[in-house]
Design an enzyme around this catalytic site. Structure first.
Site, PDB file in Angstrom:
ATOM      1  N   PRO A  54       0.797  -1.238   0.000  1.00 26.14           N
ATOM      2  CA  PRO A  54       0.000   0.000   0.000  1.00 26.14           C
ATOM      3  C   PRO A  54       0.821   1.277   0.000  1.00 26.14           C
ATOM      4  O   PRO A  54       0.449   2.261  -0.651  1.00 26.14           O
ATOM      5  CB  PRO A  54      -0.838  -0.131   1.277  1.00 26.14           C
ATOM      6  CG  PRO A  54      -1.000  -1.608   1.460  1.00 26.14           C
ATOM      7  CD  PRO A  54       0.299  -2.205   1.004  1.00 26.14           C
ATOM      8  N   GLU A 111       2.893  -3.817 -13.704  1.00 27.44           N
ATOM      9  CA  GLU A 111       4.149  -4.578 -13.833  1.00 27.44           C
ATOM     10  C   GLU A 111       5.366  -3.655 -13.873  1.00 27.44           C
ATOM     11  O   GLU A 111       6.315  -3.870 -14.623  1.00 27.44           O
ATOM     12  CB  GLU A 111       4.105  -5.447 -15.088  1.00 27.44           C
ATOM     13  CG  GLU A 111       4.765  -6.797 -14.933  1.00 27.44           C
ATOM     14  CD  GLU A 111       3.871  -7.808 -14.239  1.00 27.44           C
ATOM     15  OE1 GLU A 111       4.295  -8.953 -14.038  1.00 27.44           O
ATOM     16  OE2 GLU A 111       2.731  -7.461 -13.886  1.00 27.44           O
TER      17      GLU A 111
END
Length: 384
Positions: A125, A362
């Site tokens: 996070p 990614e």
């Protein structure tokens, strides 16, 4: 490049699946954000989840050029379907390259059939692209690791029963990456999914936040035999992941271009098809050229991957260029369609919502540029 006949047949099978089963239902499923259970089932039957798993663990691995073409075809139909097999493929490659024989025999045969789905958990996070700053820690306690921490934006988390978890097994290591390992974590007590994250696009497939609270896994869950190898292992895995994302982007770009080209021939204004108007014709010319260049770069990087060489720069270039190209082609396709490009009755708006994921997923494109620049300096430029 030309594929072997058997691999070309695999690509053709996936193309037919997309045209006959995916495209007729995708708009309804995507707008309802419905998990495509039947389509995923067909993907298992076709063998898509085992494309990177060789004998004796699977049915035989295909070349990387074949794999990216399959991912491209899936994304041409619905990007979410390609996403459903992306992380799974990375985990299968990680186990194949770095896993113990016991880990290979335990997981790969079931992963090849799709009975066991896998995903990878990297992002946290508060960490974003800074993987070495992760706070998820696995502390050794006898014959177990005890895991505490959180991960976010984990695709297919609810439907995957195996997670390749990047975590710190030595939080005090210097440099930090030497304290990072990968654990193969099943859904054990102490593991929970706190929420599904709402998304602009990439519908139908969940992206979740994961929590680990004193979750215990055996020492045998460590990928390979040695702690501290996880960062390098995952970087190799991300070469596969970035090629897969580049293929997804190329598939979305193809779909947007194909729809725009067809519409420009069917739609008339001022007494002629709109492609004959120079502004639209020029736009189609640029879209087609960029798509051809993206596809060539993707297949070149995929071919080099199979040579066994390091391809972090090539995979980064493909991911960077293909994703930016997909975003531009999707936007231009909206322009070609005019007001209909903004309508949910056409697929163009879906491409425009799906394309941005490949720019940030990614490893963001800003990260890709850093990787590419470092490798250009290290290698002394391009070897052409």
């Amino acid at each position: 490049m030309v594929l072997a006949a058997e691999e070309e047949a695999i690509v053709e099978t996936v193309r037919e699946f997309v045209d006959k089963q995916v495209r007729p239902v995708v708009r309804e499923l995507e707008h309802a954000n419905t998990y495509p259970e039947d389509l995923i089932g067909t993907m298992k039957e076709i063998g898509i989840f085992g494309l990177s798993i060789p004998e004796p663990y699977g049915f035989g691995a295909v070349s990387m050029p074949c794999y990216v073409r399959v991912a491209e075809e899936l994304a041409r139909g619905w990007m979410s379907l390609a996403g459903a097999m992306g992380g799974h493929t990375v985990v299968s490659k990680l186990i194949l390259l770095f896993g113990t024989e016991d880990q290979k025999r335990l997981y790969l045969p079931r992963m090849a059939t799709g009975e066991l789905r896998a995903t990878m958990a990297l992002t946290e996070p508060g960490g974003g692209s800074d993987l070495q700053a992760m706070r998820t820690v696995a502390r050794r306690d006898g014959d177990d690791y005890v895991i505490n921490g959180s991960k976010t934006w984990i695709s297919n988390a609810r439907r995957s029963d195996l997670i390749a978890l990047l975590c710190k097994t030595d939080p005090d290591a210097d440099p930090a990456h030497k304290g990072v390992s990968i654990l193969l974590v099943e859904k054990v007590p102490g593991f929970s999914i706190s929420k599904d994250l709402p998304k602009l696009g990439y519908k139908g497939v969940e992206a979740c936040e994961l929590n680990f609270t004193d979750a215990r896994v055996p020492v045998a869950a460590l990928l390979g035999s040695d702690e501290g190898k996880g960062f390098a292992q995952m970087m190799k895995g991300l070469e596969v992941g970035r090629l897969q994302v580049a293929a997804r982007a190329t598939g979305v770009a193809r779909a947007a271009f194909d729809d725009a080209l067809r519409y420009a021939q069917d739609r008339e204004s001022f007494g002629k098809p709109i492609w004959e108007h120079q502004a639209v014709g020029n736009m189609l010319a640029e879209m087609g050229t960029k798509l051809a260049a993206a596809r060539a770069l993707l297949l070149s990087a995929a071919e080099k991957f199979d040579s066994g060489q390091r391809v972090d720069m090539e995979a980064g270039m493909a991911k960077l260029f293909c994703s930016e190209t997909a975003m531009q082609i999707a936007l231009d396709a909206v322009r070609v369609h005019g007001g209909y490009g903004y309508s949910t009755e056409y697929d163009i708006e879906r491409y425009f919502r799906d394309a941005p994921l490949m720019i940030v997923g990614e490893g963001t494109n800003e990260i890709q540029k850093g990787v590419i620049a470092k490798q250009l300096v290290k290698r002394g430029g391009l070897s052409i």
